[in-house]
Design an enzyme around this catalytic site. Sequence first.
Site, PDB file in Angstrom:
ATOM      1  CE  LYS A 133      12.289   6.829  -5.773  1.00 19.10           C
ATOM      2  NZ  LYS A 133      11.204   7.700  -5.428  1.00 19.10           N
ATOM      3  CG  HIS A 180       2.364  13.710  -8.212  1.00 21.53           C
ATOM      4  ND1 HIS A 180       3.162  14.788  -8.528  1.00 21.53           N
ATOM      5  CD2 HIS A 180       3.174  12.613  -8.284  1.00 21.53           C
ATOM      6  CE1 HIS A 180       4.398  14.369  -8.764  1.00 21.53           C
ATOM      7  NE2 HIS A 180       4.431  13.058  -8.626  1.00 21.53           N
ATOM      8  CE  LYS A 196      14.259  13.461  -5.385  1.00 23.87           C
ATOM      9  NZ  LYS A 196      13.826  13.761  -6.773  1.00 23.87           N
ATOM     10  NE  ARG A 235      15.824  10.211  -5.814  1.00 21.37           N
ATOM     11  CZ  ARG A 235      15.545   9.959  -4.548  1.00 21.37           C
ATOM     12  NH1 ARG A 235      16.516   9.800  -3.671  1.00 21.37           N
ATOM     13  NH2 ARG A 235      14.284   9.856  -4.145  1.00 21.37           N
ATOM     14  CG  HIS A 268       6.450  19.084 -10.313  1.00 21.42           C
ATOM     15  ND1 HIS A 268       7.729  19.000  -9.844  1.00 21.42           N
ATOM     16  CD2 HIS A 268       5.820  17.961  -9.879  1.00 21.42           C
ATOM     17  CE1 HIS A 268       7.875  17.870  -9.150  1.00 21.42           C
ATOM     18  NE2 HIS A 268       6.735  17.225  -9.169  1.00 21.42           N
ATOM     19  CG  HIS A 308       8.039  14.110 -12.101  1.00 20.95           C
ATOM     20  ND1 HIS A 308       7.985  12.956 -12.856  1.00 20.95           N
ATOM     21  CD2 HIS A 308       7.671  13.740 -10.839  1.00 20.95           C
ATOM     22  CE1 HIS A 308       7.604  11.944 -12.090  1.00 20.95           C
ATOM     23  NE2 HIS A 308       7.407  12.390 -10.867  1.00 20.95           N
ATOM     24  CD  GLU A 352       5.295   9.074 -10.331  1.00 20.51           C
ATOM     25  OE1 GLU A 352       6.266   8.896 -11.086  1.00 20.51           O
ATOM     26  OE2 GLU A 352       5.086  10.142  -9.703  1.00 20.51           O
ATOM     27  CG  ASN A 368      12.463  14.381 -10.983  1.00 16.15           C
ATOM     28  OD1 ASN A 368      11.550  14.105 -10.226  1.00 16.15           O
ATOM     29  ND2 ASN A 368      13.664  14.714 -10.565  1.00 16.15           N
ATOM     30  CD  GLU A 407      16.761  14.723  -8.630  1.00 16.53           C
ATOM     31  OE1 GLU A 407      15.945  13.990  -8.057  1.00 16.53           O
ATOM     32  OE2 GLU A 407      16.440  15.746  -9.266  1.00 16.53           O
ATOM     33  NE  ARG A 435      19.955  20.656  15.934  1.00 18.60           N
ATOM     34  CZ  ARG A 435      20.067  20.982  17.221  1.00 18.60           C
ATOM     35  NH1 ARG A 435      20.200  20.044  18.131  1.00 18.60           N
ATOM     36  NH2 ARG A 435      20.059  22.241  17.569  1.00 18.60           N
TER      37      ARG A 435
HETATM   38  P1  NAD Z   1      -2.300  11.098  -1.833  1.00 18.70           P
HETATM   39  O1  NAD Z   1      -1.338  10.906  -0.764  1.00 18.70           O
HETATM   40  O2  NAD Z   1      -3.041  12.367  -1.888  1.00 18.70           O
HETATM   41  O3  NAD Z   1      -3.327   9.880  -1.803  1.00 18.70           O
HETATM   42  C1  NAD Z   1      -4.340   9.838  -2.759  1.00 18.70           C
HETATM   43  C2  NAD Z   1      -5.736   9.701  -2.139  1.00 18.70           C
HETATM   44  O4  NAD Z   1      -5.969   8.346  -1.798  1.00 18.70           O
HETATM   45  C3  NAD Z   1      -5.954  10.488  -0.871  1.00 18.70           C
HETATM   46  O5  NAD Z   1      -7.261  10.986  -0.852  1.00 18.70           O
HETATM   47  C4  NAD Z   1      -5.771   9.437   0.214  1.00 18.70           C
HETATM   48  O6  NAD Z   1      -6.414   9.768   1.412  1.00 18.70           O
HETATM   49  C5  NAD Z   1      -6.402   8.248  -0.435  1.00 18.70           C
HETATM   50  N1  NAD Z   1      -5.953   6.935   0.011  1.00 18.70           N
HETATM   51  C6  NAD Z   1      -4.692   6.581   0.348  1.00 18.70           C
HETATM   52  N2  NAD Z   1      -4.647   5.255   0.535  1.00 18.70           N
HETATM   53  C7  NAD Z   1      -5.880   4.780   0.324  1.00 18.70           C
HETATM   54  C8  NAD Z   1      -6.446   3.473   0.355  1.00 18.70           C
HETATM   55  N3  NAD Z   1      -5.701   2.386   0.561  1.00 18.70           N
HETATM   56  N4  NAD Z   1      -7.775   3.335   0.123  1.00 18.70           N
HETATM   57  C9  NAD Z   1      -8.528   4.439  -0.152  1.00 18.70           C
HETATM   58  N5  NAD Z   1      -8.053   5.687  -0.229  1.00 18.70           N
HETATM   59  C10 NAD Z   1      -6.736   5.847   0.015  1.00 18.70           C
HETATM   60  O7  NAD Z   1      -1.601  10.938  -3.274  1.00 18.70           O
HETATM   61  P2  NAD Z   1      -0.489   9.949  -3.835  1.00 18.70           P
HETATM   62  O8  NAD Z   1      -0.789   9.804  -5.257  1.00 18.70           O
HETATM   63  O9  NAD Z   1      -0.338   8.742  -2.996  1.00 18.70           O
HETATM   64  O10 NAD Z   1       0.859  10.795  -3.653  1.00 18.70           O
HETATM   65  C11 NAD Z   1       1.060  12.003  -4.344  1.00 18.70           C
HETATM   66  C12 NAD Z   1       2.091  12.806  -3.608  1.00 18.70           C
HETATM   67  O11 NAD Z   1       3.332  12.095  -3.590  1.00 18.70           O
HETATM   68  C13 NAD Z   1       2.378  14.145  -4.230  1.00 18.70           C
HETATM   69  O12 NAD Z   1       2.409  15.134  -3.239  1.00 18.70           O
HETATM   70  C14 NAD Z   1       3.753  13.971  -4.847  1.00 18.70           C
HETATM   71  O13 NAD Z   1       4.475  15.162  -4.911  1.00 18.70           O
HETATM   72  C15 NAD Z   1       4.377  12.985  -3.919  1.00 18.70           C
HETATM   73  N6  NAD Z   1       5.471  12.208  -4.515  1.00 18.70           N
HETATM   74  C16 NAD Z   1       6.633  12.133  -3.835  1.00 18.70           C
HETATM   75  C17 NAD Z   1       7.660  11.367  -4.321  1.00 18.70           C
HETATM   76  C18 NAD Z   1       8.917  11.196  -3.522  1.00 18.70           C
HETATM   77  O14 NAD Z   1       9.893  10.648  -4.050  1.00 18.70           O
HETATM   78  N7  NAD Z   1       8.934  11.599  -2.277  1.00 18.70           N
HETATM   79  C19 NAD Z   1       7.512  10.692  -5.547  1.00 18.70           C
HETATM   80  C20 NAD Z   1       6.301  10.802  -6.221  1.00 18.70           C
HETATM   81  C21 NAD Z   1       5.281  11.561  -5.689  1.00 18.70           C
HETATM   82  N1  GLY Z   2      10.154  10.585  -7.630  1.00 13.24           N
HETATM   83  C1  GLY Z   2      11.439  11.064  -7.981  1.00 13.24           C
HETATM   84  C2  GLY Z   2      12.516  10.642  -7.050  1.00 13.24           C
HETATM   85  O1  GLY Z   2      12.291   9.982  -6.068  1.00 13.24           O
HETATM   86  O2  GLY Z   2      13.631  10.978  -7.283  1.00 13.24           O
END
Ligand code: NAD
Ligand code: GLY
Length: 367
Positions: A232, A270, A148, A246, A257, A253, A190, A250, A242, A126
């Site tokens: 942010k 993404h 998130k 917030r 998405h 997005h 972003e 998006n 949100e 939890r």
């Molecule tokens: P990812 O996590 O897939 O990383 C991208 C690639 O880079 C992967 O292959 C990873 O292994 C590699 N990598 C990571 N760090 C590295 C480094 N320093 N050197 C070499 N390779 C490296 O993608 P991302 O773009 O980081 O994240 C996308 C995800 O984040 C999506 O799932 C999206 O939905 C999510 N997201 C969440 C929020 C939130 O608020 N929680 C906001 C935006 C995006």
């Molecule tokens: N990336 C959108 C949020 O964090 O709200």
Amino acid sequence: MPLSAPPESVEIQLGDRSYPILIGSGLLGDPGSYAALPSAATALIVTNTTVAPLYAETLRAALANRFRAVHLLELPDGEAYKDWQTLNLIFDALLSHGCDRKTVLFALGGGVVGDMTGFAAASYMRGVPFVQVPTTLLAQVDSSVGGKTAINHPLGKNMIGAFYQPRLVLCDLSTLTTLPPRELSAGLAEIIKYGPIHDMAFMDWIEANIDAMVARDPSALAHAVKRSCEIKAEVVGQDERETGLRAILNFGHTFGHAIESGLGYGEWLHGEAVGCGMVMAAHLSQRLGGVDEAFVQRLTALIQKAGLPVVGPALGAERYLELMRIDKKSEAGEIRFVVIDKPGSAIMRGAPDAMVREVLAQCCEKN
Ligand code: NAD
Ligand code: GLY
């Protein structure tokens, strides 16, 4: 930023759930970065098969004197693995190592590792403490901040998750040196987002520094990460869950998405989908009267200069509409878009399907 510079700090103000975002070079391997964390017997570093060989041992060594045991879990790499089966590997590791309620999880990687580790931390016993150690530009400027957490469902992106804040976010800028160029561009999407929705002075700065960021100029990237985190933090501090404001984060997005789930997770990154989605959302904003054509062209040119696609895939308008109805912002089946109501300001609103079809026809490849 020189290696010896002290870290910059941006605070997320959320009462007793407030936490710092530390930004600097070489932070990951410095035991002092973790000094304020709660004490615990065990830590679990969750990372993936790509990031582990690059940074896991450095992190493990930095944590060695703080925890009696530091366990490591390598997940398979990719958006396609942001699912129940892979999430369960984190619970398997926590249970098989006898991790207790005080165990601290460390998310070492990009947004995929961060979102999944955060969700595991929110639900294991939890709720256990967790730390975000983002190693992609996208994760440093967006996903590691704000709490998130989620996994994807085959029918919709990020559909299963929780709001759960980390105790600390550690943006080590030196990790960006190993990032593939396509991933760097995804992160730029972003960063660009924050201009039109909130800060046109930042948009001017991004335009002036886009080439420097593409060339990985350390001081340009340091400023971009810090300003993005400040914006942010300001938005999340006002609307953590949100209920209103917030949602502006998006921007792009809803279309993005749809591209990601429509093509299959991982086909477009993404950030690529968000970049292209922002072009579509800007066209929609123009049709709704918030911005003029010059603004749309300006934003499109910036996204293109960041190395991102600006023409959407040919999924077909009906498929786009079907996918966008599954978006978390939809209400009673009505799609709600984040649109620019004037440069530097965004709102969420519906739009007639016919208008959205026109935007899709204008912005997507033809079948
Ligand atoms: P990812 O996590 O897939 O990383 C991208 C690639 O880079 C992967 O292959 C990873 O292994 C590699 N990598 C990571 N760090 C590295 C480094 N320093 N050197 C070499 N390779 C490296 O993608 P991302 O773009 O980081 O994240 C996308 C995800 O984040 C999506 O799932 C999206 O939905 C999510 N997201 C969440 C929020 C939130 O608020 N929680 C906001 C935006 C995006
Ligand atoms: N990336 C959108 C949020 O964090 O709200």
